[in-house]
Scaffold this active site. Structure first.
Site, PDB file in Angstrom:
ATOM      1  N   ASP A  67      17.872  34.394 -45.631  1.00  0.00           N
ATOM      2  CA  ASP A  67      18.335  33.074 -45.181  1.00  0.00           C
ATOM      3  C   ASP A  67      19.159  32.362 -46.247  1.00  0.00           C
ATOM      4  O   ASP A  67      19.227  32.816 -47.390  1.00  0.00           O
ATOM      5  CB  ASP A  67      17.131  32.210 -44.745  1.00  0.00           C
ATOM      6  CG  ASP A  67      15.965  32.285 -45.716  1.00  0.00           C
ATOM      7  OD1 ASP A  67      16.172  32.689 -46.872  1.00  0.00           O
ATOM      8  OD2 ASP A  67      14.837  31.937 -45.313  1.00  0.00           O
ATOM      9  N   ASN A 131       3.767  26.224 -42.896  1.00  0.00           N
ATOM     10  CA  ASN A 131       3.599  26.048 -41.452  1.00  0.00           C
ATOM     11  C   ASN A 131       3.668  27.378 -40.702  1.00  0.00           C
ATOM     12  O   ASN A 131       3.763  27.415 -39.485  1.00  0.00           O
ATOM     13  CB  ASN A 131       4.660  25.078 -40.907  1.00  0.00           C
ATOM     14  CG  ASN A 131       6.079  25.594 -41.116  1.00  0.00           C
ATOM     15  OD1 ASN A 131       6.278  26.678 -41.660  1.00  0.00           O
ATOM     16  ND2 ASN A 131       7.068  24.831 -40.678  1.00  0.00           N
ATOM     17  N   HIS A 133       6.088  29.681 -41.143  1.00  0.00           N
ATOM     18  CA  HIS A 133       7.429  30.236 -40.938  1.00  0.00           C
ATOM     19  C   HIS A 133       7.632  31.481 -41.788  1.00  0.00           C
ATOM     20  O   HIS A 133       7.005  31.648 -42.835  1.00  0.00           O
ATOM     21  CB  HIS A 133       8.536  29.195 -41.158  1.00  0.00           C
ATOM     22  CG  HIS A 133       8.863  28.829 -42.573  1.00  0.00           C
ATOM     23  ND1 HIS A 133       9.156  27.541 -42.959  1.00  0.00           N
ATOM     24  CD2 HIS A 133       8.985  29.575 -43.702  1.00  0.00           C
ATOM     25  CE1 HIS A 133       9.440  27.513 -44.247  1.00  0.00           C
ATOM     26  NE2 HIS A 133       9.340  28.729 -44.727  1.00  0.00           N
ATOM     27  N   GLU A 138      11.120  28.686 -37.807  1.00  0.00           N
ATOM     28  CA  GLU A 138      10.110  27.630 -37.789  1.00  0.00           C
ATOM     29  C   GLU A 138       9.220  27.740 -36.544  1.00  0.00           C
ATOM     30  O   GLU A 138       9.568  28.460 -35.598  1.00  0.00           O
ATOM     31  CB  GLU A 138      10.817  26.262 -37.794  1.00  0.00           C
ATOM     32  CG  GLU A 138      11.706  26.018 -39.024  1.00  0.00           C
ATOM     33  CD  GLU A 138      10.908  25.682 -40.296  1.00  0.00           C
ATOM     34  OE1 GLU A 138       9.697  25.994 -40.360  1.00  0.00           O
ATOM     35  OE2 GLU A 138      11.516  25.105 -41.216  1.00  0.00           O
TER      36      GLU A 138
HETATM   37  C1  GLP Z   1      11.286  29.153 -48.044  1.00  0.00           C
HETATM   38  C2  GLP Z   1      12.087  30.374 -47.573  1.00  0.00           C
HETATM   39  C3  GLP Z   1      11.186  31.464 -47.074  1.00  0.00           C
HETATM   40  C4  GLP Z   1      10.070  31.695 -48.080  1.00  0.00           C
HETATM   41  C5  GLP Z   1       9.212  30.449 -48.137  1.00  0.00           C
HETATM   42  C6  GLP Z   1       7.977  30.605 -49.020  1.00  0.00           C
HETATM   43  O1  GLP Z   1      11.123  28.189 -47.052  1.00  0.00           O
HETATM   44  N1  GLP Z   1      13.047  30.079 -46.577  1.00  0.00           N
HETATM   45  O2  GLP Z   1      11.939  32.648 -46.873  1.00  0.00           O
HETATM   46  O3  GLP Z   1       9.345  32.792 -47.714  1.00  0.00           O
HETATM   47  O4  GLP Z   1      10.025  29.404 -48.623  1.00  0.00           O
HETATM   48  O5  GLP Z   1       8.269  30.345 -50.354  1.00  0.00           O
HETATM   49  P1  GLP Z   1       7.362  30.635 -51.602  1.00  0.00           P
HETATM   50  O6  GLP Z   1       7.671  32.018 -52.028  1.00  0.00           O
HETATM   51  O7  GLP Z   1       7.855  29.638 -52.626  1.00  0.00           O
HETATM   52  O8  GLP Z   1       5.977  30.437 -51.236  1.00  0.00           O
END
Ligand code: GLP
Length: 238
Positions: A67, A131, A133, A138
């Site tokens: 993303d 949440n 995702h 989402e």
């Molecule tokens: C973001 C990204 C996700 C990622 C998530 C979790 O929102 N878009 O792809 O998996 O955060 O992040 P973290 O690795 O900081 O827990």
């Protein structure tokens, strides 16, 4: 069935690294699905170290990121392009034309979908949002979703504001690979670190429920998924 490994952080990253190292050994041409956030940083450090020690070669590797925010310059330090460059790409021998991101220009998305079809992901790395995702899919996302522009959930904007000077700077939109794209990966590894993931992991793993309200639950329908969870994130699982 999701395989669950609860481990101390150090061991967790060693094990995840081994999963990837194994793919490097068995595939001449490898397609990696990569993620951003805090959870992959330690893993990318291990990739860089392995490359420096001659143990990992990225010359035949293609990478596909999940993303990207909309409305940030790609050189902005909060963009996922910047993150990947800093933490991995600039430090290993990957070829620039083997690095892929979903396009922020909507007109280029159908072309990008073709690239994804031609390059099935061998191993996909994921994080999990508070949440539920995955990537920026989402709650409420259709399980048959593919690459597209999305609105970020309030909770995601709040959670991700920790990386920005002020919450008002967090983009409200992003481009993301869809759930169907993620499900077509041959192997999926999800990393969850820290107590702020405990509640969602409990919700996801306590039963067999698969629901679009919690996007990550789609992974229960995949045949090769492993969750790597540290002790804090696993606090409610026992
Ligand atoms: C973001 C990204 C996700 C990622 C998530 C979790 O929102 N878009 O792809 O998996 O955060 O992040 P973290 O690795 O900081 O827990």
């Amino acid at each position: 069935m999701i395989k669950v490994n609860i481990l101390h952080k150090d061991e967790l990253y060693d094990k995840v690294f081994k999963e990837f190292e194994n793919e490097f050994k068995i595939k001449k041409k490898l397609c990696l699905g990569l993620s951003t956030g805090s959870s992959p940083i330690e893993l990318y450090k291990k990739f860089v170290l392995a490359y420096e020690n001659g143990l990992m070669d990225f010359s035949n590797v293609k990478t596909f990121n999940l993303d990207e925010y909309l409305g940030l310059d790609l050189e902005n330090e909060n963009s996922y392009h910047y993150f990947m460059n800093k933490n991995l790409f600039s430090q290993v021998n990957i070829q620039n034309n083997n690095i892929y991101f979903p396009p922020t220009d909507e007109k280029k998305i159908s072309e990008y979908e073709k690239v994804l079809e031609e390059n099935p992901i061998d191993i996909q790395l994921l994080g999990i949002g508070g949440n539920g995702h995955i990537a920026f899919n989402e709650p409420g996302t259709s399980f048959s979703s593919t690459t597209r522009i999305v609105d970020l959930a309030e909770k995601t904007i709040f959670d991700n504001s920790r990386f920005f000077k002020h919450i008002s700077e967090v983009p409200k939109k992003a481009v993301t690979t869809g759930l169907e794209n993620i499900m077509s990966s041959k192997k999926i590894i999800l990393i969850a670190i820290g107590s702020n993931k405990a509640e969602i992991l409990h919700k996801v793993l306590k039963d067999d429920q698969v629901t679009e309200e919690i996007p990550v639950t789609i992974l229960k329908k995949h045949s090769d998924v492993t969750f790597y969870i540290d002790e804090e994130a696993a606090a409610l699982l026992k």
